[in-house]
Design an enzyme around this catalytic site. Sequence first.
Site, PDB file in Angstrom:
ATOM      1  N   ASP A   1      16.100  13.220  36.361  1.00 16.22           N
ATOM      2  CA  ASP A   1      15.606  13.432  35.004  1.00 16.22           C
ATOM      3  C   ASP A   1      16.772  13.341  34.018  1.00 16.22           C
ATOM      4  OD1 ASP A   1      14.046  14.094  32.821  1.00 16.22           O
ATOM      5  OD2 ASP A   1      14.027  16.233  33.250  1.00 16.22           O
ATOM      6  N   LEU A   2      17.667  12.380  34.242  1.00 12.51           N
ATOM      7  CA  LEU A   2      18.840  12.220  33.395  1.00 12.51           C
ATOM      8  C   LEU A   2      18.443  11.545  32.087  1.00 12.51           C
ATOM      9  CD1 LEU A   2      21.365  11.131  36.145  1.00 12.51           C
ATOM     10  CD2 LEU A   2      21.248  13.343  34.989  1.00 12.51           C
ATOM     11  N   GLU A   3      18.614  12.257  30.986  1.00 13.25           N
ATOM     12  CA  GLU A   3      18.149  11.787  29.690  1.00 13.25           C
ATOM     13  C   GLU A   3      19.291  11.334  28.788  1.00 13.25           C
ATOM     14  OE1 GLU A   3      15.562  14.754  28.049  1.00 13.25           O
ATOM     15  OE2 GLU A   3      14.392  14.932  29.894  1.00 13.25           O
ATOM     16  N   HIS A   4      20.481  11.157  29.368  1.00 11.37           N
ATOM     17  CA  HIS A   4      21.634  10.722  28.572  1.00 11.37           C
ATOM     18  C   HIS A   4      22.192   9.404  29.087  1.00 11.37           C
ATOM     19  CE1 HIS A   4      21.788  14.639  26.547  1.00 11.37           C
ATOM     20  NE2 HIS A   4      21.449  15.140  27.722  1.00 11.37           N
TER      21      HIS A   4
ATOM     22  N   GLN B   1       7.842  10.423  30.918  1.00  5.20           N
ATOM     23  CA  GLN B   1       7.506  11.445  29.932  1.00  5.20           C
ATOM     24  C   GLN B   1       6.802  10.799  28.730  1.00  5.20           C
ATOM     25  OE1 GLN B   1      10.924  14.024  28.983  1.00  5.20           O
ATOM     26  NE2 GLN B   1      11.926  13.285  30.852  1.00  5.20           N
TER      27      GLN B   1
END
Length: 570
Positions: free
Chosen positions: A394-397, A454
Amino acid sequence: MERVPNGRRRPRSWLGGVVAVLAAGALSVGGMGGVAQAADINVAKNAGFESGLANWSCSGGSGAVVGAPVRSGAGALKGTPAGQDNARCSQSVAVQPNSTYTLSAWVQGGYAYLGASGTGTTDVSTWTPGESAWKQLTTTFRTGASTRAVTVYTHGWYGQSAYLVDDVSVFGPDGGGGGDPDPQAPGTPAGLGVGAVTSSSVALSWNAVSGATGYNIYRDGTKVQTATGTSATVTGLAAATSYQFQVSATNAVGESAKSAAVSGRTSPGGGDPGGPAVPRHALTGYWQNFNNGATVQKLRDVQAQYDIIAVAFADSTATPGEIVFNLSSALGYSGVAEFKSDIAAKKAAGKSVIISVGGELGNVTINSDASATAFANSAYALMQEYGFNGIDIDLEHGINSTYMTKALRQLSAKAGSGMVLTMAPQTIDMQNTGTEYFKTALAVKDILTVVNMQHYNSGSMLGCDGQVYSQGSVDFLTALACIQLEGGLDPSQVGIGVPASTRGAGSGYVSPTIVNNALSCLTRGTNCGNFKPSKTYPSLRGAMTWSTNWDATAGNAWSNAVGPHVHALP
């Protein structure tokens, strides 16, 4: 625990001892009262913080007892300055008047002060500007003619990092309060349980024992290894074989009796994490390892509708790619052993429990071979220690598809074919097959369980038909999912991710009815909006939500409505 400086009592002169005895005897013969000279002891209570914060008082809740790092024993004080609070912790000790005391403590971390007040003479203090290793602070003070109690204290400094204290000593004549009792052998460990197993190893965990500095692990009655914490993995075992395990606690005094035995059986082969298979149609929920205003849950409280439970989140370290897990103290767990027991119970009930990496605030950098290997090794270590079935990305960067793929393949090789691998990219990450996230998903397609994009906290996005759709509608869910369905992922690897309540995300909440309509549209071609896919995808995996906690806050409305619908898909 060290009770006195250098581990021994201060010597008395032989002549002084004789004089004291003779004087006391003379007074007794004459029928007059007298006070014998007090022996030198450490008059501080709970000097090694083995009993939590008993006898200590810390300003504004700034002090806590931690299990690591410690100088000796099982506990140390951690003081965390905040704002105008310098994290002062103190206790009042009983002293003799007109007496000299040596005050000392071992410190580590940020600025640390040690002092004594109310001495009746000159109050004293000493300090250090921060230490990476344990350092002893020492000073002396003398009590006044009528002083019977002195306050000893430690504190940090404003705006500085947390400090650690262990093995406090106030060494001098007994003021009548005595010192800590002599150390005892620890009690027998309880709560021994089996976690993840492979073809050659069995993971064990147990409850901490007060006063223990280590543990011995026994296999079939023979001691095979030691541990300093409350978990261990016994390796070198034969495949498909049952073993009996016990554990004992140790300290400088001795060893406890062995715990009740538990049985663990290795898997047939391949390093499979030993969890249940993910059902054809699955509901995924993120479980919060923190308190942000949503209902606080222990893992055992997660609603039964959820098939995959993603524990949010792992933490990064100073080593690129490496992850660890720190159980939050805000959840009411008695310790890690209880949490591990909850994981085992969920798995026994047919659920998959995985560790999630990333989130809005989390960031793990995997951009080299070294960091990819560090990620795989540390993630597998968490799977072994806690019994996780797999991992969620869930890496959002931003991610690097080349090295993320290497990391996941290394992890899969260690964990085996039963590893659950999920992803939760943002909408922008899955707009086309050229994005780093999409490339990663396709590169690990053979080991990928599901991508739960998402569909929230998003601006308007393109659907697979090239049209622009705004979040909050059936069309937004279906047209964006279609990109993945037509972009190379198997329908069983696609899920719809939405918030569980209006409070679960900044934007993008849709009612359970809209979620169910989108699922029906994609799998059956019914209840569609303006967008209708050119074909149906009956094997669509299901849906995901953030989070089980926000779901509970809203009375479980999301899982009660979406869960049965997912499980009834064709």
